[in-house]
Design a protein around this motif. Structure first.
Motif, PDB file in Angstrom:
ATOM      1  N   ASP A  50      -9.726   4.819  -0.827  1.00  0.00           N
ATOM      2  CA  ASP A  50      -9.321   4.973   0.566  1.00  0.00           C
ATOM      3  C   ASP A  50     -10.620   5.763   1.423  1.00  0.00           C
ATOM      4  N   TRP A  51     -11.800   5.466   0.788  1.00  0.00           N
ATOM      5  CA  TRP A  51     -13.230   5.857   1.577  1.00  0.00           C
ATOM      6  C   TRP A  51     -13.413   4.686   2.355  1.00  0.00           C
ATOM      7  N   ALA A  52     -12.871   3.469   2.469  1.00  0.00           N
ATOM      8  CA  ALA A  52     -13.136   2.454   3.273  1.00  0.00           C
ATOM      9  C   ALA A  52     -12.077   1.667   3.718  1.00  0.00           C
ATOM     10  N   GLU A  53     -11.826   0.834   4.807  1.00  0.00           N
ATOM     11  CA  GLU A  53     -10.819   0.063   5.088  1.00  0.00           C
ATOM     12  C   GLU A  53     -11.495  -1.152   5.643  1.00  0.00           C
ATOM     13  N   THR A  54     -10.625  -2.053   5.709  1.00  0.00           N
ATOM     14  CA  THR A  54     -10.992  -3.552   6.523  1.00  0.00           C
ATOM     15  C   THR A  54     -10.398  -3.512   7.665  1.00  0.00           C
ATOM     16  N   ALA A  55     -11.144  -4.206   8.561  1.00  0.00           N
ATOM     17  CA  ALA A  55     -10.935  -4.107   9.894  1.00  0.00           C
ATOM     18  C   ALA A  55     -11.056  -5.776  10.472  1.00  0.00           C
ATOM     19  N   PRO A  56     -10.379  -6.026  11.439  1.00  0.00           N
ATOM     20  CA  PRO A  56     -10.696  -7.571  11.961  1.00  0.00           C
ATOM     21  C   PRO A  56     -11.907  -7.652  12.481  1.00  0.00           C
ATOM     22  N   GLU A  84     -12.083  10.196   4.998  1.00  0.00           N
ATOM     23  CA  GLU A  84     -12.492  10.536   3.604  1.00  0.00           C
ATOM     24  C   GLU A  84     -13.827  10.131   2.859  1.00  0.00           C
ATOM     25  N   GLY A  85     -14.229   8.655   3.264  1.00  0.00           N
ATOM     26  CA  GLY A  85     -15.350   8.194   2.769  1.00  0.00           C
ATOM     27  C   GLY A  85     -16.601   9.131   3.675  1.00  0.00           C
ATOM     28  N   GLU A  86     -16.258   9.362   4.744  1.00  0.00           N
ATOM     29  CA  GLU A  86     -17.352  10.320   5.617  1.00  0.00           C
ATOM     30  C   GLU A  86     -17.384  11.608   4.775  1.00  0.00           C
ATOM     31  N   ALA A  87     -16.466  12.334   4.307  1.00  0.00           N
ATOM     32  CA  ALA A  87     -16.582  13.500   3.619  1.00  0.00           C
ATOM     33  C   ALA A  87     -17.195  13.247   2.343  1.00  0.00           C
ATOM     34  N   VAL A  88     -17.073  12.172   1.764  1.00  0.00           N
ATOM     35  CA  VAL A  88     -17.584  12.125   0.384  1.00  0.00           C
ATOM     36  C   VAL A  88     -18.987  11.824   0.712  1.00  0.00           C
ATOM     37  N   ILE A  89     -19.275  10.843   1.443  1.00  0.00           N
ATOM     38  CA  ILE A  89     -20.718  10.728   1.758  1.00  0.00           C
ATOM     39  C   ILE A  89     -21.915  11.714   2.217  1.00  0.00           C
TER      40      ILE A  89
END
Length: 158
Positions: A88-94, A109-114
């Motif tokens: 859940d650090w990234a997601e897909t979008a059209p 969540e990905g922003e917090a990790v990176i």
């Protein structure tokens, strides 16, 4: 202009550039080991870290775009993206520009990790050169590395 400011003859240049490549190789391997040590802290592999950095810096992009920027195969990048999606650090979008190639975007969540990874790396990078490196030296280093990279612009990744 003195002797050290003049362009090197091709044979001398070749030897000096080889010396730089040798150092880059050692730096790359040691840097990877250090980043892998951080995997215990943040839980992100080196590959997932690379994907998160791209998304953090440049915004949503497709797997092929990331592969081109990192000079890595789409298959490898896809595996790293899948790991980031699973956590859940990234997601897909059209993707309005291409229906079959989704955009990948970073999640909070990905922003917090990176952000944590980059802060840890920044603290380490502040120690480079013991405070003795000048802006001119680093600009020269970046210029040389860009020229070396440009030499291999034609190399195919996939």
């Amino acid at each position: 202009m003195n002797d050290i400011d003049e362009p090197l003859p091709p044979d001398d240049l070749g030897h000096r550039v080889s010396e730089v490549f040798d150092l880059i190789g050692a730096l790359y391997r040691r840097g990877l080991r250090k980043l892998e040590q951080g995997e215990d802290v943040e839980g992100a592999s080196v590959g997932v870290r690379s994907v998160l950095v791209l998304l953090h810096r440049y915004g949503p992009m497709t797997v092929p775009q990331m592969g081109r920027l990192m000079a890595l195969s789409r298959q490898f990048v896809q595996r790293m993206v899948n790991d980031a999606l699973d956590r859940d650090w990234a997601e897909t979008a059209p993707n309005p520009a291409h229906q079959r190639s989704s955009l990948i975007r970073i999640t909070p969540e990905g922003e917090a990790v990176i952000t944590a990874i980059l802060a840890r790396e920044h603290a380490l990078n502040r120690q480079v050169g013991g405070g003795e490196l000048t802006d001119a030296e680093l600009r020269a280093c970046v210029r040389v590395l860009k020229e070396m990279l440009r030499t291999f612009d034609h190399v195919e990744v996939d």
